[in-house]
Design a protein around this motif. Structure first.
Motif, PDB file in Angstrom:
ATOM      1  N   GLY A  93       2.365   5.190   6.309  1.00  0.00           N
ATOM      2  CA  GLY A  93       1.262   5.746   5.525  1.00  0.00           C
ATOM      3  C   GLY A  93       1.325   7.254   5.712  1.00  0.00           C
ATOM      4  O   GLY A  93       2.173   7.756   6.461  1.00  0.00           O
ATOM      5  N   PHE A  94       0.450   7.972   5.054  1.00  0.00           N
ATOM      6  CA  PHE A  94       0.438   9.440   5.115  1.00  0.00           C
ATOM      7  C   PHE A  94       0.424   9.901   6.576  1.00  0.00           C
ATOM      8  O   PHE A  94      -0.383   9.437   7.374  1.00  0.00           O
ATOM      9  CB  PHE A  94      -0.805   9.955   4.390  1.00  0.00           C
ATOM     10  CG  PHE A  94      -0.657  11.325   3.782  1.00  0.00           C
ATOM     11  CD1 PHE A  94       0.338  11.586   2.855  1.00  0.00           C
ATOM     12  CD2 PHE A  94      -1.545  12.346   4.112  1.00  0.00           C
ATOM     13  CE1 PHE A  94       0.457  12.854   2.269  1.00  0.00           C
ATOM     14  CE2 PHE A  94      -1.435  13.604   3.526  1.00  0.00           C
ATOM     15  CZ  PHE A  94      -0.431  13.857   2.607  1.00  0.00           C
ATOM     16  N   PRO A 112       3.330  10.163  -1.713  1.00  0.00           N
ATOM     17  CA  PRO A 112       3.507   9.967  -3.162  1.00  0.00           C
ATOM     18  C   PRO A 112       4.945   9.648  -3.576  1.00  0.00           C
ATOM     19  O   PRO A 112       5.171   8.787  -4.436  1.00  0.00           O
ATOM     20  CB  PRO A 112       3.046  11.306  -3.749  1.00  0.00           C
ATOM     21  CG  PRO A 112       2.051  11.817  -2.769  1.00  0.00           C
ATOM     22  CD  PRO A 112       2.554  11.389  -1.420  1.00  0.00           C
ATOM     23  N   ALA A 113       5.914  10.286  -2.948  1.00  0.00           N
ATOM     24  CA  ALA A 113       7.318  10.068  -3.302  1.00  0.00           C
ATOM     25  C   ALA A 113       7.783   8.643  -3.025  1.00  0.00           C
ATOM     26  O   ALA A 113       8.819   8.211  -3.534  1.00  0.00           O
ATOM     27  CB  ALA A 113       8.203  11.052  -2.534  1.00  0.00           C
ATOM     28  N   SER A 114       7.002   7.927  -2.218  1.00  0.00           N
ATOM     29  CA  SER A 114       7.374   6.565  -1.805  1.00  0.00           C
ATOM     30  C   SER A 114       6.773   5.477  -2.689  1.00  0.00           C
ATOM     31  O   SER A 114       7.025   4.288  -2.463  1.00  0.00           O
ATOM     32  CB  SER A 114       6.905   6.340  -0.366  1.00  0.00           C
ATOM     33  OG  SER A 114       7.266   7.415   0.469  1.00  0.00           O
ATOM     34  N   SER A 115       5.993   5.868  -3.685  1.00  0.00           N
ATOM     35  CA  SER A 115       5.245   4.887  -4.487  1.00  0.00           C
ATOM     36  C   SER A 115       6.138   3.904  -5.225  1.00  0.00           C
ATOM     37  O   SER A 115       5.913   2.700  -5.183  1.00  0.00           O
ATOM     38  CB  SER A 115       4.360   5.566  -5.539  1.00  0.00           C
ATOM     39  OG  SER A 115       3.894   6.784  -5.114  1.00  0.00           O
ATOM     40  N   ALA A 116       7.153   4.423  -5.918  1.00  0.00           N
ATOM     41  CA  ALA A 116       8.025   3.535  -6.691  1.00  0.00           C
ATOM     42  C   ALA A 116       8.808   2.608  -5.761  1.00  0.00           C
ATOM     43  O   ALA A 116       8.988   1.427  -6.050  1.00  0.00           O
ATOM     44  CB  ALA A 116       8.979   4.345  -7.558  1.00  0.00           C
ATOM     45  N   LEU A 117       9.217   3.156  -4.615  1.00  0.00           N
ATOM     46  CA  LEU A 117       9.976   2.375  -3.633  1.00  0.00           C
ATOM     47  C   LEU A 117       9.148   1.190  -3.129  1.00  0.00           C
ATOM     48  O   LEU A 117       9.642   0.063  -3.042  1.00  0.00           O
ATOM     49  CB  LEU A 117      10.360   3.302  -2.472  1.00  0.00           C
ATOM     50  CG  LEU A 117      11.532   2.925  -1.580  1.00  0.00           C
ATOM     51  CD1 LEU A 117      12.789   2.644  -2.383  1.00  0.00           C
ATOM     52  CD2 LEU A 117      11.784   4.055  -0.561  1.00  0.00           C
ATOM     53  N   GLN A 138       9.430  12.891   2.168  1.00  0.00           N
ATOM     54  CA  GLN A 138      10.596  12.095   1.774  1.00  0.00           C
ATOM     55  C   GLN A 138      10.146  10.695   1.359  1.00  0.00           C
ATOM     56  O   GLN A 138       9.142  10.192   1.860  1.00  0.00           O
ATOM     57  CB  GLN A 138      11.587  11.972   2.950  1.00  0.00           C
ATOM     58  CG  GLN A 138      12.171  13.299   3.397  1.00  0.00           C
ATOM     59  CD  GLN A 138      12.893  14.023   2.279  1.00  0.00           C
ATOM     60  OE1 GLN A 138      13.817  13.490   1.665  1.00  0.00           O
ATOM     61  NE2 GLN A 138      12.463  15.247   1.992  1.00  0.00           N
ATOM     62  N   ALA A 139      10.892  10.086   0.458  1.00  0.00           N
ATOM     63  CA  ALA A 139      10.571   8.715   0.040  1.00  0.00           C
ATOM     64  C   ALA A 139      10.906   7.760   1.176  1.00  0.00           C
ATOM     65  O   ALA A 139      12.021   7.752   1.686  1.00  0.00           O
ATOM     66  CB  ALA A 139      11.367   8.353  -1.208  1.00  0.00           C
ATOM     67  N   THR A 160       0.866  -1.189   0.000  1.00  0.00           N
ATOM     68  CA  THR A 160       0.000   0.000   0.000  1.00  0.00           C
ATOM     69  C   THR A 160       0.894   1.227   0.000  1.00  0.00           C
ATOM     70  O   THR A 160       2.050   1.171   0.426  1.00  0.00           O
ATOM     71  CB  THR A 160      -0.885   0.044   1.263  1.00  0.00           C
ATOM     72  OG1 THR A 160      -0.041   0.172   2.426  1.00  0.00           O
ATOM     73  CG2 THR A 160      -1.742  -1.204   1.403  1.00  0.00           C
ATOM     74  N   VAL A 161       0.351   2.352  -0.457  1.00  0.00           N
ATOM     75  CA  VAL A 161       1.135   3.581  -0.369  1.00  0.00           C
ATOM     76  C   VAL A 161       0.221   4.737   0.036  1.00  0.00           C
ATOM     77  O   VAL A 161      -0.944   4.793  -0.346  1.00  0.00           O
ATOM     78  CB  VAL A 161       1.899   3.876  -1.691  1.00  0.00           C
ATOM     79  CG1 VAL A 161       0.961   4.258  -2.820  1.00  0.00           C
ATOM     80  CG2 VAL A 161       2.963   4.944  -1.475  1.00  0.00           C
TER      81      VAL A 161
END
Length: 228
Positions: A160-161, A212-217, A197-198, A133-134
């Motif tokens: 999470g957020f 959002p910055a953590s999505s790809a990670l 920050q990711a 989840t992101v």
């Protein structure tokens, strides 16, 4: 045999009673989607209502564009998938190697208490398959339980957020609950980095990203897990 990932998006498009629109956050779909697609993974999109998944209009603003969102903007195949998501109640975890939930504010309303989503996540975990989840989509984990009856997030490292990120976007009074608070209430080992920050964490079969910055990670962690 090609690997298959299910991505579960929100169907909810109203931002509380503000009269503003919400939905899924484009970057949180696009960045993971291309991580998967570029690795040769077959991706299926599902939503609680099926059909068009609503895009949060704020996430299409210039400030929030990334290489992944720009790629999505000119990707007719991906747009077609977003317009024609399958009905969440019709999907079966046996058909997939893992599941990924992109955020945006929508999931707070329609994926937190959604019985189809809860039973789907439970079935993935019971089949020893990872769930990622992101951002706000970590809300989809809140009411998922272990066979023992305990919440799955209990004693698990989850993110999470954050409350401070919610405050920064000035929606603390609009959202139905603060995700950080609710995860902690359920006994999660809630972790976070600096705002924006990711940051992504994996604890067993549960993978989560902060924002959002953590999505790809988060997507890369899921991909690594199903490829192991």
């Amino acid at each position: 045999m090609s690997r298959k990932i299910l991505m579960v998006l929100t169907s909810h498009d109203q931002l509380g009673d503000t009269g503003q629109k919400t939905g899924f956050w484009v970057e949180e779909f696009a960045a993971p989607y291309y991580v998967f697609i570029d690795a040769g993974v077959e991706v299926t999109l599902a939503t609680p209502k099926g059909g068009q998944a609503p895009i949060d209009p704020t996430s299409t603003l210039e400030d929030f564009q990334t290489a992944a969102t720009e790629r999505f903007n000119s990707d007719d195949v991906a747009k077609e998938k977003i317009a024609n998501t399958v009905l969440l109640s019709s999907v079966n975890q046996a058909d997939f190697d893992g599941v990924f939930y992109p955020g945006g504010h929508g999931p707070l309303w329609d994926l937190t208490d959604n019985s189809d989503s809860i039973s789907l996540i439970e079935s993935f975990l019971q089949a020893d398959k990872a769930v990622a989840t992101v951002c706000h989509a970590s809300a989809a984990l809140l009411n998922v339980k272990q066979v023992s009856g305990d919440f799955v997030v209990k004693n698990k490292a989850v993110t999470g957020f954050t409350n401070s990120e919610e405050e920064a976007v000035q929606l603390t009074e609009v959202v139905p609950f603060l995700l950080e608070d609710e995860l902690i209430k359920r006994g999660a080992d809630y972790q976070k980095a600096q705002d924006w920050q990711a940051f992504a964490v994996q604890d067993g079969l549960i993978i989560s990203g902060q924002n959002p910055a953590s999505s790809a990670l988060a997507a890369e962690k899921l991909l690594a897990h199903i490829s192991a």
